[in-house]
Design a protein around this motif. Sequence first.
Motif, PDB file in Angstrom:
ATOM      1  N   LEU A 215       0.842  -1.200   0.000  1.00 13.92           N
ATOM      2  CA  LEU A 215       0.000   0.000   0.000  1.00 13.92           C
ATOM      3  C   LEU A 215       0.874   1.245   0.000  1.00 13.92           C
ATOM      4  O   LEU A 215       1.776   1.382   0.826  1.00 13.92           O
ATOM      5  CB  LEU A 215      -0.894   0.020   1.240  1.00 13.92           C
ATOM      6  CG  LEU A 215      -1.978  -1.037   1.316  1.00 13.92           C
ATOM      7  CD1 LEU A 215      -2.673  -0.989   2.669  1.00 13.92           C
ATOM      8  CD2 LEU A 215      -2.980  -0.854   0.203  1.00 13.92           C
ATOM      9  N   THR A 216       0.572   2.147  -0.939  1.00 13.18           N
ATOM     10  CA  THR A 216       1.286   3.416  -1.018  1.00 13.18           C
ATOM     11  C   THR A 216       0.286   4.535  -1.287  1.00 13.18           C
ATOM     12  O   THR A 216      -0.907   4.286  -1.448  1.00 13.18           O
ATOM     13  CB  THR A 216       2.360   3.393  -2.130  1.00 13.18           C
ATOM     14  OG1 THR A 216       1.717   3.247  -3.389  1.00 13.18           O
ATOM     15  CG2 THR A 216       3.361   2.274  -1.924  1.00 13.18           C
ATOM     16  N   ASN A 217       0.793   5.752  -1.357  1.00 12.61           N
ATOM     17  CA  ASN A 217      -0.062   6.904  -1.618  1.00 12.61           C
ATOM     18  C   ASN A 217       0.682   7.931  -2.443  1.00 12.61           C
ATOM     19  O   ASN A 217       1.911   7.897  -2.543  1.00 12.61           O
ATOM     20  CB  ASN A 217      -0.552   7.525  -0.302  1.00 12.61           C
ATOM     21  CG  ASN A 217       0.611   7.882   0.595  1.00 12.61           C
ATOM     22  OD1 ASN A 217       1.424   8.731   0.267  1.00 12.61           O
ATOM     23  ND2 ASN A 217       0.701   7.221   1.744  1.00 12.61           N
ATOM     24  N   MET A 218      -0.073   8.832  -3.033  1.00 10.18           N
ATOM     25  CA  MET A 218       0.478   9.963  -3.775  1.00 10.18           C
ATOM     26  C   MET A 218      -0.502  11.117  -3.597  1.00 10.18           C
ATOM     27  O   MET A 218      -1.716  10.903  -3.641  1.00 10.18           O
ATOM     28  CB  MET A 218       0.633   9.600  -5.254  1.00 10.18           C
ATOM     29  CG  MET A 218       1.290  10.676  -6.072  1.00 10.18           C
ATOM     30  SD  MET A 218       1.510  10.168  -7.790  1.00 10.18           S
ATOM     31  CE  MET A 218       2.891   9.057  -7.621  1.00 10.18           C
ATOM     32  N   VAL A 219       0.019  12.336  -3.399  1.00 12.71           N
ATOM     33  CA  VAL A 219      -0.838  13.478  -3.108  1.00 12.71           C
ATOM     34  C   VAL A 219      -0.545  14.633  -4.068  1.00 12.71           C
ATOM     35  O   VAL A 219       0.589  15.112  -4.147  1.00 12.71           O
ATOM     36  CB  VAL A 219      -0.652  13.964  -1.651  1.00 12.71           C
ATOM     37  CG1 VAL A 219      -1.591  15.130  -1.355  1.00 12.71           C
ATOM     38  CG2 VAL A 219      -0.875  12.821  -0.663  1.00 12.71           C
ATOM     39  N   MET A 220      -1.579  15.067  -4.780  1.00 12.02           N
ATOM     40  CA  MET A 220      -1.484  16.254  -5.624  1.00 12.02           C
ATOM     41  C   MET A 220      -1.891  17.453  -4.766  1.00 12.02           C
ATOM     42  O   MET A 220      -3.046  17.574  -4.366  1.00 12.02           O
ATOM     43  CB  MET A 220      -2.402  16.157  -6.842  1.00 12.02           C
ATOM     44  CG  MET A 220      -2.294  17.366  -7.759  1.00 12.02           C
ATOM     45  SD  MET A 220      -3.337  17.268  -9.227  1.00 12.02           S
ATOM     46  CE  MET A 220      -4.861  17.927  -8.564  1.00 12.02           C
ATOM     47  N   ILE A 221      -0.925  18.329  -4.494  1.00 12.91           N
ATOM     48  CA  ILE A 221      -1.168  19.548  -3.726  1.00 12.91           C
ATOM     49  C   ILE A 221      -1.240  20.688  -4.734  1.00 12.91           C
ATOM     50  O   ILE A 221      -0.329  20.863  -5.542  1.00 12.91           O
ATOM     51  CB  ILE A 221      -0.033  19.803  -2.718  1.00 12.91           C
ATOM     52  CG1 ILE A 221       0.134  18.579  -1.803  1.00 12.91           C
ATOM     53  CG2 ILE A 221      -0.298  21.062  -1.908  1.00 12.91           C
ATOM     54  CD1 ILE A 221       1.452  18.547  -1.067  1.00 12.91           C
ATOM     55  N   TYR A 222      -2.334  21.432  -4.695  1.00  5.82           N
ATOM     56  CA  TYR A 222      -2.515  22.503  -5.683  1.00  5.82           C
ATOM     57  C   TYR A 222      -2.963  23.777  -4.980  1.00  5.82           C
ATOM     58  O   TYR A 222      -3.452  23.750  -3.852  1.00  5.82           O
ATOM     59  CB  TYR A 222      -3.514  22.087  -6.762  1.00  5.82           C
ATOM     60  CG  TYR A 222      -4.896  21.748  -6.254  1.00  5.82           C
ATOM     61  CD1 TYR A 222      -5.923  22.682  -6.306  1.00  5.82           C
ATOM     62  CD2 TYR A 222      -5.182  20.501  -5.719  1.00  5.82           C
ATOM     63  CE1 TYR A 222      -7.192  22.382  -5.850  1.00  5.82           C
ATOM     64  CE2 TYR A 222      -6.449  20.184  -5.252  1.00  5.82           C
ATOM     65  CZ  TYR A 222      -7.451  21.131  -5.321  1.00  5.82           C
ATOM     66  OH  TYR A 222      -8.703  20.827  -4.851  1.00  5.82           O
ATOM     67  N   ASP A 223      -2.757  24.898  -5.673  1.00  6.09           N
ATOM     68  CA  ASP A 223      -3.176  26.182  -5.113  1.00  6.09           C
ATOM     69  C   ASP A 223      -4.222  26.832  -6.014  1.00  6.09           C
ATOM     70  O   ASP A 223      -4.558  26.299  -7.083  1.00  6.09           O
ATOM     71  CB  ASP A 223      -1.976  27.102  -4.857  1.00  6.09           C
ATOM     72  CG  ASP A 223      -1.268  27.556  -6.119  1.00  6.09           C
ATOM     73  OD1 ASP A 223      -1.829  27.424  -7.233  1.00  6.09           O
ATOM     74  OD2 ASP A 223      -0.133  28.057  -6.004  1.00  6.09           O
ATOM     75  N   GLN A 224      -4.715  27.969  -5.609  1.00  2.56           N
ATOM     76  CA  GLN A 224      -5.778  28.669  -6.347  1.00  2.56           C
ATOM     77  C   GLN A 224      -5.265  29.343  -7.619  1.00  2.56           C
ATOM     78  O   GLN A 224      -6.056  29.819  -8.431  1.00  2.56           O
ATOM     79  CB  GLN A 224      -6.491  29.690  -5.446  1.00  2.56           C
ATOM     80  CG  GLN A 224      -5.626  30.843  -5.011  1.00  2.56           C
ATOM     81  CD  GLN A 224      -4.714  30.538  -3.835  1.00  2.56           C
ATOM     82  OE1 GLN A 224      -4.659  29.420  -3.328  1.00  2.56           O
ATOM     83  NE2 GLN A 224      -3.970  31.534  -3.391  1.00  2.56           N
TER      84      GLN A 224
END
Length: 152
Positions: free
Chosen positions: A10-19
């Motif tokens: 099990l792994t994860n990936m996170v897309m962090i975005y701004d306005q």
Amino acid sequence: MKHKKIPTTLTNMVMIYDQDGNVLVEDRLNPTWPGITFPGGHVEADEPLVDAAVREVWEETGLKVSQLELCGIKDWLEADGSRYLVLLYKTQTFSGQVKSSREGNIFWTKLADLKQLKLASGMETMLEVFLSPKYSEHYLDTTNGRHDNLLK
């Protein structure tokens, strides 16, 4: 019917975005999977899935993230029959100062310019799951060649 236990990572990936249309990316230093990707990593045996994603982002970027939205998965079937699952999250809620780590160089880039960068293998397909509500899964079967599918 008897169910067979399947070894799963099990792994994860996170897309962090701004306005402003920017996303936080990592230029990975790992020679086995180099290129531009979103931060993330392995889930430890004793931690909740979302907590693992928050921890991995913190370790790799210096940012504290919250309000993660699960937007899909990458389901990778290995030749030995094991599975490698990547839970794909996104968020625009973060605080802290961006810093790079031993995993790679962290920087902001325009989402519109992302496909022009040297993406890690499979990242372009995963972007479809992150960005399109019509896909929920990137299924990759490596048991007999390489079969990539986007699933609804």
